[in-house]
Design an enzyme around this catalytic site. Structure first.
Site, PDB file in Angstrom:
ATOM      1  N   LEU A 133       0.837  -1.205   0.000  1.00  0.00           N
ATOM      2  CA  LEU A 133       0.000   0.000   0.000  1.00  0.00           C
ATOM      3  C   LEU A 133       0.871   1.254   0.000  1.00  0.00           C
ATOM      4  O   LEU A 133       0.411   2.345   0.280  1.00  0.00           O
ATOM      5  CB  LEU A 133      -0.950   0.017   1.191  1.00  0.00           C
ATOM      6  CG  LEU A 133      -1.909  -1.164   1.284  1.00  0.00           C
ATOM      7  CD1 LEU A 133      -2.895  -0.971   2.422  1.00  0.00           C
ATOM      8  CD2 LEU A 133      -2.659  -1.380  -0.005  1.00  0.00           C
ATOM      9  N   SER A 136       6.248   3.332   1.980  1.00  0.00           N
ATOM     10  CA  SER A 136       7.515   4.063   1.802  1.00  0.00           C
ATOM     11  C   SER A 136       7.277   5.362   1.027  1.00  0.00           C
ATOM     12  O   SER A 136       7.835   6.407   1.382  1.00  0.00           O
ATOM     13  CB  SER A 136       8.581   3.192   1.132  1.00  0.00           C
ATOM     14  OG  SER A 136       8.171   2.812  -0.156  1.00  0.00           O
ATOM     15  N   ASP A 180       3.683   5.666  -7.191  1.00  0.00           N
ATOM     16  CA  ASP A 180       3.339   5.744  -5.769  1.00  0.00           C
ATOM     17  C   ASP A 180       3.446   7.171  -5.235  1.00  0.00           C
ATOM     18  O   ASP A 180       2.565   7.650  -4.518  1.00  0.00           O
ATOM     19  CB  ASP A 180       4.251   4.816  -4.957  1.00  0.00           C
ATOM     20  CG  ASP A 180       4.140   3.375  -5.415  1.00  0.00           C
ATOM     21  OD1 ASP A 180       3.172   3.050  -6.123  1.00  0.00           O
ATOM     22  OD2 ASP A 180       5.046   2.591  -5.087  1.00  0.00           O
TER      23      ASP A 180
HETATM   24  C1  GLA Z   1       5.716  -0.737  -6.766  1.00  0.00           C
HETATM   25  C2  GLA Z   1       6.490   0.427  -7.368  1.00  0.00           C
HETATM   26  C3  GLA Z   1       5.613   1.234  -8.324  1.00  0.00           C
HETATM   27  C4  GLA Z   1       4.961   0.316  -9.357  1.00  0.00           C
HETATM   28  C5  GLA Z   1       4.299  -0.877  -8.684  1.00  0.00           C
HETATM   29  C6  GLA Z   1       3.799  -1.914  -9.671  1.00  0.00           C
HETATM   30  O1  GLA Z   1       4.701  -0.277  -5.951  1.00  0.00           O
HETATM   31  O2  GLA Z   1       6.963   1.260  -6.333  1.00  0.00           O
HETATM   32  O3  GLA Z   1       6.383   2.243  -8.921  1.00  0.00           O
HETATM   33  O4  GLA Z   1       5.915  -0.085 -10.319  1.00  0.00           O
HETATM   34  O5  GLA Z   1       5.169  -1.550  -7.797  1.00  0.00           O
HETATM   35  O6  GLA Z   1       2.723  -1.442 -10.417  1.00  0.00           O
END
Ligand code: GLA
Length: 396
Positions: A133, A136, A180
């Site tokens: 989720l 970080s 993210d």
């Molecule tokens: C992690 C990475 C994101 C993305 C997802 C997969 O959360 O931090 O940048 O690549 O995996 O969709």
């Protein structure tokens, strides 16, 4: 399954801050975690993603210091860190553990603005840590928002998202895309973010909480070696892209190719690379269909895209595991579940199910019992809602 009150958490963060660092009261900031509806592993391939920032995340109580020191504490982590600003390393140092995330952001601020003041901070959150989720990214974004406010650097949210992303990508060394940090920093109440990572460009699409809810299902399976496996997928996609450029046509990103391009390059790629690329290319179609469905309030269709996305990440991209496959499969069998897939990078951690409002407890009971029979482990369930986005939290 109702939302947790945040006030006790805010009180605990403030109390810890005052106990460790003394008065006066610090300022408090928040940045949300996210789930991603569709668009798995597309961000670093120049594709689209559709994350929803949720009503959970990371809070930070922060105050600047004048003596060139940085002191980091977290309610959830035993270990805190203290160092002089002059001793902040150029790259993440394992000795600083979770502290590398805020240190990476501070490092980026100094490089960009020349401001190098120290600070005291206490973090606390209500997201399950390291489970997909994006805890970080929430730490990075809340640090960026707090430093921007306290140092009065006046950066916009996109600049802060990019700075937070560089902390993860350049400083900590996960070769992740921008999803993210953008999902957290640019969140808007009542909306999900349709992010075209190649631009980056984005638009906000309404999500109707009266029509659909998000149940998060935590397999409790730790995401061991996820950084190594993640970076390996990034490298495989880069090789697949190179092969397509050399054999078919020269497009800027792997996500720009069509299924017919892949077929044309099939003999030039081994089976693993072909399947990695096929996931990326077909996922772009699922996200287009998913966004269209969301715009029309068709949560059944959106759910089907989640189901197909899960299958593709499991079979072609190979970032699922038996726990994630079982938990999503059992959820799909429940009445009122629109669709289910793993969320985040995969390799363990959480899955999500889109459900009709009001059935979360029934789905959790059914899926939880089946999961426990299969694995002897109690899965965790939580209902998440679209959040209000990041910012300063006013004390009551
Ligand atoms: C992690 C990475 C994101 C993305 C997802 C997969 O959360 O931090 O940048 O690549 O995996 O969709």
């Amino acid at each position: 399954m109702t939302g947790r009150a945040r006030q006790p958490l805010l009180d605990a963060i403030s109390a810890r801050f005052l106990r460790e660092f003394g008065g006066p009261q610090p300022r408090l900031f928040f940045a949300p975690g996210r789930i991603n509806l569709v668009g798995a592993h597309l961000d670093y391939n120049g594709g689209d993603v559709l994350p929803m920032a949720v009503d959970r995340g990371v809070y930070a109580a922060m105050r600047l210091r004048d003596d060139g020191r940085i002191r980091l504490r977290s309610l959830d982590q035993e270990q805190g860190f203290e160092l002089a600003t002059a001793a902040v390393p150029q790259r993440a140092d394992p000795a600083f553990g979770w502290g590398n995330y805020p240190l990476g952001v501070w490092h980026g601020f100094r490089a960009r603005t020349g401001r190098a003041r120290g600070f005291d901070v206490v973090f606390g959150g209500d997201l399950p840590m390291a489970s997909g989720l994006s805890s970080s990214a929430a730490i990075e974004v809340v640090t960026a928002i707090a430093l921007d406010a306290l140092l009065q650097t006046g950066m916009d949210r996109q600049q802060l998202a990019l700075l937070a992303h560089r902390a993860e990508n350049g400083y900590v060394g996960l070769r992740c895309g921008i999803m993210d940090q953008f999902a957290s920093a640019l969140a808007r109440p009542g909306h999900v973010l349709w992010l075209h990572c190649a631009g980056p460009r984005y638009e906000h699409v309404p999500f109707d909480p009266q029509a659909c809810e998000v149940l998060v299902m935590d397999t409790m399976k730790p995401r061991t070696l996820s950084k190594t496996h993640f970076n390996e997928r990034v490298a495989q996609c880069a090789t697949a892209h190179e092969t397509l450029r050399a054999h078919v046509r020269d497009l800027p990103h792997l996500a720009d190719y069509q299924p017919a391009d892949l077929e044309a390059a099939r003999s030039a790629m081994d089976d693993v690379l072909f399947r990695r690329a096929r996931h990326v290319v077909t996922e772009m179609h699922r996200i287009a269909t998913g966004v269209d469905a969301l715009r029309h309030g068709d949560y059944q269709e959106l759910g089907r895209q989640l189901d197909d996305s899960h299958r593709s990440t499991a079979l072609d991209y190979e970032v699922s595991c038996r726990e994630l496959d079982v938990i999503t499969e059992v959820a799909r069998g429940c009445d009122g579940v629109f669709g289910a897939r793993l969320t985040g990078a995969g390799f363990g951690g959480c899955a999500i199910a889109l459900i009709r409002p009001g059935i979360a407890d029934a789905v959790a009971a059914h899926v939880g019992a089946a999961f426990e029979r299969e694995f002897g482990v109690a899965a965790g369930f939580d209902l998440l809602h679209v959040g209000t986005g990041p910012g300063e939290v006013q004390s009551p």
